[in-house]
Design an enzyme around this catalytic site. Structure first.
Site, PDB file in Angstrom:
ATOM      1  N   LYS A  31       0.807  -1.221   0.000  1.00  0.00           N
ATOM      2  CA  LYS A  31       0.000   0.000   0.000  1.00  0.00           C
ATOM      3  C   LYS A  31       0.840   1.270   0.000  1.00  0.00           C
ATOM      4  CE  LYS A  31      -0.582  -0.025   5.013  1.00  0.00           C
ATOM      5  NZ  LYS A  31       0.248   1.153   5.258  1.00  0.00           N
ATOM      6  N   ASP A 211      -3.129   7.404   4.437  1.00  0.00           N
ATOM      7  CA  ASP A 211      -2.685   6.033   4.705  1.00  0.00           C
ATOM      8  C   ASP A 211      -3.288   5.562   6.025  1.00  0.00           C
ATOM      9  OD1 ASP A 211      -1.351   3.660   4.411  1.00  0.00           O
ATOM     10  OD2 ASP A 211       0.598   4.427   5.070  1.00  0.00           O
ATOM     11  N   GLN A 242      -7.633  -4.642   9.879  1.00  0.00           N
ATOM     12  CA  GLN A 242      -6.512  -4.308  10.752  1.00  0.00           C
ATOM     13  C   GLN A 242      -6.823  -3.098  11.641  1.00  0.00           C
ATOM     14  OE1 GLN A 242      -2.364  -4.965   9.192  1.00  0.00           O
ATOM     15  NE2 GLN A 242      -3.397  -4.778   7.219  1.00  0.00           N
TER      16      GLN A 242
END
Length: 669
Positions: A31, A211, A242
């Protein structure tokens, strides 16, 4: 160096600019590379660097992102590019809009200790009560609940905290200070209430990238929504599987809310994992299927299946530690791996003790992550408080920390009288210390010392306008005789040397940050703000590859290791006994999912049949999560609770063979 080729999904995420984009990025799916490539692509498509903001959660992650982006775009193209944490972005906005928000330019940032001292006056001296109050107020701010709303809805024990909340905010404003939560809530307030400011900042940032989006709280989500506006030019990258920080306000539901607030949201899934072998991913996929999820995804790897996952049943916590350390030792002897490739992950910090003891007995080097920050050490906080006072004389918390440090023979009675005088006249302690109007309670000698302190601080602040920060602090240390004071007050010579080394390390840090990237000097004010946002780790990175990693599952987020041992897999530990309702169980499952996906090559999970509680050994129950793993793809030879004598003997023979091989002899059949 040529950049690795993007897979089709990563390529699509980089090139999509037609509207808001959610990139569901599974663990190990690359990512960060997508975000940095997208920065370069935006610049290639005509966006200037100063119109792009990339935001994440830690200074370390922001530094890594900026370093990777710098390899893809020229310095000229990257000029003005914002790559920062949410808090740093909020600070940038408050600095630019301080007048609109009603602050003087040189405002202070209160850390947790400063806030705790302020709350002590409002809540009382009980440490636990202050801790609860600080946590509750932080939660209200993160949820954008102001003092009036908190007071209207508070019940029971929250009512006195809600009353203190309003006074806490008033005092912060009087000190020309903000706390960390204000770095998010104040910019949101600005954008909500001031249409002109909202338009300014929406034009300032023409494209936003976020992010670790699954870790955003209410305030961070609202900041993104208001900055994006109707144009909605943004890419957020995250993984709801997560999301493990609900205890600090994170809302995995923010991922689902995006499609509500931005109906044209495009979703791209990154499911190819570049970190782990197939068996590790099979366990992670099967486990997380038990959670309710906004979007389904399945991680896969082209790295082969790898070794089967093993479950280790142990007699008690000492036996668990011995077994894990023995496994690491035997595996290392067979393979020649460095110790830094092994990690022991646990739910709570207290679990490290048994492993530390077992490793010390075997002379196995290890490091416990998550130690106290270098910038939280008392001598560093002392010097930081001096600098805060030089840039903001309204900072009463900084004044109180340093006015008698080293000792200036100013007793508690003197400072109490000074505080009373300042409070009556609505002045800062620094201004009041000039002695104007002070009558009774302060003798002439104490009054002179206060005035001398004020004069000295003002002269040093004036010197700071034209002097490099490191040189200024060196002068400060000399003026107050700080090195001698540290030696004289240290518990022993060794502690004194360590404190002096910390001071020298701090001076070295100042030397690194006193210039901007273009070589122009940073002002003292800029350095103080940077200091307030530091998350510098205290433990040395030296020889890290030759130390086993011991760390909590929360601390392991974002890291990866070749060989992982997940320990304490018992009901009451994982899942934690305080997290057994449906919503919290899902977060505990996500926490285990994070732990599993830290493993590159091998994974073992262990539990103890008995664990010491309240001074006595108690029987335990294996974690429910073990039953949710794919039983046909794991080795659980002791699932029935019986000792597997054959497996234990084979393990012992393997160790003996490895040891003899290392010593150069043939193993005995």
């Amino acid at each position: 160096m040529a950049q690795p080729k993007l897979n089709p999904q990563q390529e699509s995420a980089v090139r999509y600019l037609d509207g808001p984009l959610l990139v569901l990025a599974g663990a190990g799916s690359g990512k960060t590379g997508v975000i940095t490539r997208k920065i370069a692509y935006l610049i290639q498509r005509g966006y200037t660097g100063d119109r792009i903001a990339a935001v994440t959660f830690t200074n370390k992650a922001a530094r890594e992102m900026k370093q990777r982006a710098s390899k893809l775009v020229s310095r000229e193209d990257a000029r003005g590019l914002t790559v920062s944490t949410f808090h740093s972005l909020g600070l940038q906005m408050i600095r630019a809009e301080h007048q609109t928000l009603g602050y003087k330019s040189r405002f202070s940032i209160f850390d947790a200790e400063d806030g705790d001292k302020l709350l002590a006056d409002l809540i009382g001296r009980d440490v636990e009560q202050r801790k609860i109050a600080r946590f509750t107020i932080s939660g209200w701010k993160s949820a954008l609940i102001d003092p009036a709303q908190a007071l209207a809805s508070a019940e029971g024990a929250d009512q006195p905290i809600a009353r203190a909340y309003g006074e806490y905010q008033r005092r912060l404003k009087a000190y020309n200070a903000v706390d960390f939560d204000d770095l998010l809530s104040l910019p949101v307030q600005l954008l909500r209430d001031d249409p002109a400011a909202r338009e300014r900042w929406q034009n300032r940032f023409r494209y936003l990238l976020v992010d670790e989006y699954q870790d955003t709280n209410v305030a961070q989500y609202e900041l993104l929504r208001l900055l994006a506006g109707g144009r909605a030019a943004f890419t957020v990258v995250g993984d709801d599987d997560q999301s493990i920080y609900a205890w600090r306000g994170a809302r995995p539901g923010n991922i689902a809310d995006l499609s509500r607030d931005f109906p044209h949201l495009k979703v791209i899934k990154l499911e190819q994992n570049y970190r782990s072998v197939g068996n590790v991913l099979s366990a992670a996929n099967r486990l997380i299927q038990s959670n309710q999820r906004a979007y389904e995804k399945t991680l896969w790897s082209a790295m082969g299946q790898g070794d089967r996952i093993r479950i280790l049943a142990c007699a008690d916590e000492a036996g668990e530690a011995e077994r894990v350390v023995s496994e690491i030792s035997a595996h290392r002897l067979r393979t020649g791996n460095k110790l830094g490739g092994y990690a022991v992950l646990y739910r709570g910090n207290f679990q490290s003790r048994a492993f530390e003891k077992a490793m010390r007995e075997r002379n196995m080097a290890y490091r416990v992550s998550g130690g106290r920050s270098f910038f939280e050490r008392s001598e560093i906080r002392d010097l930081a408080a001096y600098l805060r006072l030089l840039t903001n004389t309204d900072d009463d918390a900084a004044f109180l920390r340093v006015v008698n440090l080293p000792r200036r023979e100013l007793g508690p009675a003197t400072l109490e009288t000074l505080a009373h005088y300042a409070g009556q006249r609505h002045r800062s302690l620094f201004d009041a210390a000039r002695g104007i109007g002070l009558t009774g309670g302060i003798n002439d000698r104490a009054g002179r010392r206060l005035e001398e302190f004020v004069d000295w601080a003002e002269n040093l602040a004036a010197l700071g306008e034209s002097t490099p920060v490191r040189k200024l602090v060196t002068q400060l240390i000399t003026d107050i005789g700080y090195r001698d004071w540290l030696r004289d007050t240290a518990a022993n010579q060794r502690a004194g040397r360590k404190r002096l080394e910390n001071v020298d390390e701090f001076l070295g840090w100042l030397g690194h940050v006193e210039e901007n990237e273009d070589g122009t000097p940073r002002s003292l004010d800029d350095v103080v703000r940077r200091l307030s946002l530091m998350d510098f780790a205290s433990q040395s990175e030296k020889d890290i590859e030759n130390q086993v990693h011991l760390l909590t599952l929360h601390a392991a987020k974002g890291l990866e290791f070749d060989h992982v041992f997940l320990v304490g897999m018992e009901e009451g530990l994982l899942p934690h006994h305080a997290c057994l309702d449906d919503e919290k169980i899902e977060e505990e499952r996500r926490l285990l999912y994070v732990g599993i996906t830290r493993a590159r090559k091998t994974l073992a999970l262990s539990y103890a049949r008995q664990r010491r509680r309240g001074g006595e050994n108690s029987d335990t129950t294996p974690s429910r999560f073990l039953e949710e793993l794919p039983r046909d793809e794991i080795d659980w030879p002791q699932a029935g609770g019986k000792r597997d004598i054959k497996a234990e003997a084979e393990h012992g023979r393997g160790q003996l063979a490895a040891l003899k091989a290392m010593l150069g002899s043939e193993p005995t059949p």
